[in-house]
Write an enzyme that holds these catalytic residues in place. Structure first.
Site, PDB file in Angstrom:
ATOM      1  N   ASP A  69       0.814  -1.210   0.000  1.00 37.04           N
ATOM      2  CA  ASP A  69       0.000   0.000   0.000  1.00 37.04           C
ATOM      3  C   ASP A  69       0.849   1.262   0.000  1.00 37.04           C
ATOM      4  O   ASP A  69       1.968   1.282   0.525  1.00 37.04           O
ATOM      5  CB  ASP A  69      -0.877   0.050   1.259  1.00 37.04           C
ATOM      6  N   HIS A 120      -5.229   2.995  -4.069  1.00 33.24           N
ATOM      7  CA  HIS A 120      -5.384   3.196  -2.621  1.00 33.24           C
ATOM      8  C   HIS A 120      -5.923   4.599  -2.353  1.00 33.24           C
ATOM      9  O   HIS A 120      -5.690   5.167  -1.295  1.00 33.24           O
ATOM     10  CB  HIS A 120      -4.039   2.987  -1.928  1.00 33.24           C
ATOM     11  N   HIS A 124      -5.441   9.426   0.354  1.00 34.17           N
ATOM     12  CA  HIS A 124      -5.592   8.660   1.598  1.00 34.17           C
ATOM     13  C   HIS A 124      -6.645   9.242   2.538  1.00 34.17           C
ATOM     14  O   HIS A 124      -6.545   9.155   3.761  1.00 34.17           O
ATOM     15  CB  HIS A 124      -4.254   8.555   2.340  1.00 34.17           C
ATOM     16  N   HIS A 214       3.717  -2.051   3.455  1.00 35.79           N
ATOM     17  CA  HIS A 214       3.824  -0.698   2.908  1.00 35.79           C
ATOM     18  C   HIS A 214       5.273  -0.474   2.475  1.00 35.79           C
ATOM     19  O   HIS A 214       6.166  -0.479   3.335  1.00 35.79           O
ATOM     20  CB  HIS A 214       3.462   0.353   3.964  1.00 35.79           C
TER      21      HIS A 214
END
Length: 257
Positions: A69, A120, A124, A214
Site C-alpha cells: 500500500d 489506494h 488517503h 507498505h
C-alpha cells in the site's frame, strides 16, 4: 454493586479497544468474500471451470498474495528488483498525490513486470468520513492516472485503514472497482525492525492469505526477501489478488478478504 459496575466499565473499554483494533486491521464487521468462496462460486456457474488459470491454479496450490500500500516511493525500485529476482508477482495499491504523480516511471514498471496495479485512493482520505462527491474523486483520480500510464484501468481498490461502508460500495461499483482488504498485517507503520516485520507476517500467514505491507517505510522492503523465502519453504505459491480469486473475478462493489 460497585464491583459489578467497575467490571461493566472495564468490559466496555475492552470491547471498544477490540473494535478499534479490528477496524484498523481490516477485519471490521464487513460482509467480505473469501478467495475460496470467489473461486467456488465461479466453478459452480462456469462451463469448463476445471481449466487451469495462468501458471497457478489456487484451487490446487497453496496460494498467498503479497500486497503493498501507499507507494510508489523511493523504496519501490529496490522492491521491484527483489520481486523480479525472486520471480514473485505482487499487487500494488497506489496513492495518487505525491506518489503516482511523483514516480510515474515506477507505475509503468510495475505493470510491465506483471504486477497488478490498483488504487489506494488519491490522497488517503478516510472514505467513510467524506461526501459521496469526494469519495468519487478519491477513487476516480488515481484510476485515470494509472490508466494513462499503463493502458489499463484498475479493477481493484483498497480503502484507507480498511474503512468502508454501503456508500463506498455503491460508488466503487459505479466506477468498476472491487474492494480488497487483508488477512495478514505486519503493522510495519509501527516499526522499522525488519526482523519483527518478518515474524509478524510469518506468524499470521495461511492459505489464501492477503498480506498487507507498505513499501513507504524503511523496515519493510529489507524484510521482503526473508518473507518470500520462508513462505516458499512452507510450500506457498505467490500470486496477485486476481490470480488468487481465479477462476472467479472480483466483482465491482464487493469486498474481498
Amino acid at each position: 454493586m460497585r464491583g459489578a459496575g467497575r467490571r461493566l466499565r472495564l468490559a466496555a473499554l475492552f470491547a471498544a479497544a477490540a473494535c478499534l483494533t479490528l477496524t484498523l486491521s481490516g477485519c471490521a464487521d464487513v460482509d467480505a468474500t473469501s478467495p475460496s468462496s470467489a473461486r467456488g462460486t465461479a466453478a459452480q456457474g462456469a462451463p469448463g471451470a476445471q481449466a487451469r488459470f495462468g501458471s497457478v491454479d489456487c484451487r490446487e496450490a497453496k496460494c498467498i498474495a503479497l500486497t503493498f500500500d501507499a507507494g510508489p516511493s523511493e523504496n519501490s525500485a529496490r522492491l521491484l528488483d527483489i520481486l523480479k529476482e525472486k520471480r514473485v508477482p505482487a499487487t500494488f495499491f497506489l496513492l495518487g498525490k505525491r506518489h503516482i504523480e511523483k514516480y510515474p516511471e515506477l507505475v509503468t514498471r510495475m505493470a510491465a513486470e506483471g504486477h497488478e496495479v490498483a488504487s489506494h485512493t488519491w490522497d488517503h482520505k478516510i472514505l467513510t468520513r467524506i461526501s459521496d462527491a469526494r469519495i468519487r474523486e478519491e477513487l476516480k483520480r488515481p484510476n485515470d492516472a494509472i490508466e494513462r500510464l499503463t493502458g489499463h484501468k484498475p479493477t481493484l481498490m483498497r480503502p484507507p485503514q480498511g474503512r468502508t461502508d454501503a456508500d463506498v460500495h455503491k460508488i466503487a461499483k459505479e466506477l468498476g472497482l472491487a474492494e480488497v482488504l487483508w488477512t495478514v498485517t505486519a503493522k510495519d507503520y509501527t516499526t522499522d525492525d525488519s526482523a519483527l516485520i518478518t515474524k509478524r507476517v510469518l506468524d499470521q500467514s495461511s492459505r489464501d492469505g492477503i498480506i498487507l505491507l507498505h513499501d513507504i517505510y524503511p523496515g519493510t522492503v529489507p524484510a521482503v526477501p526473508g518473507i518470500i523465502d520462508a513462505l516458499k519453504a512452507r510450500g506457498y505459491v505467490f500470486v496477485t489478488v486476481p490470480q488468487l480469486l481465479a477462476p472467479g473475478t472480483a466483482e465491482p462493489g464487493k469486498v474481498y478478504r
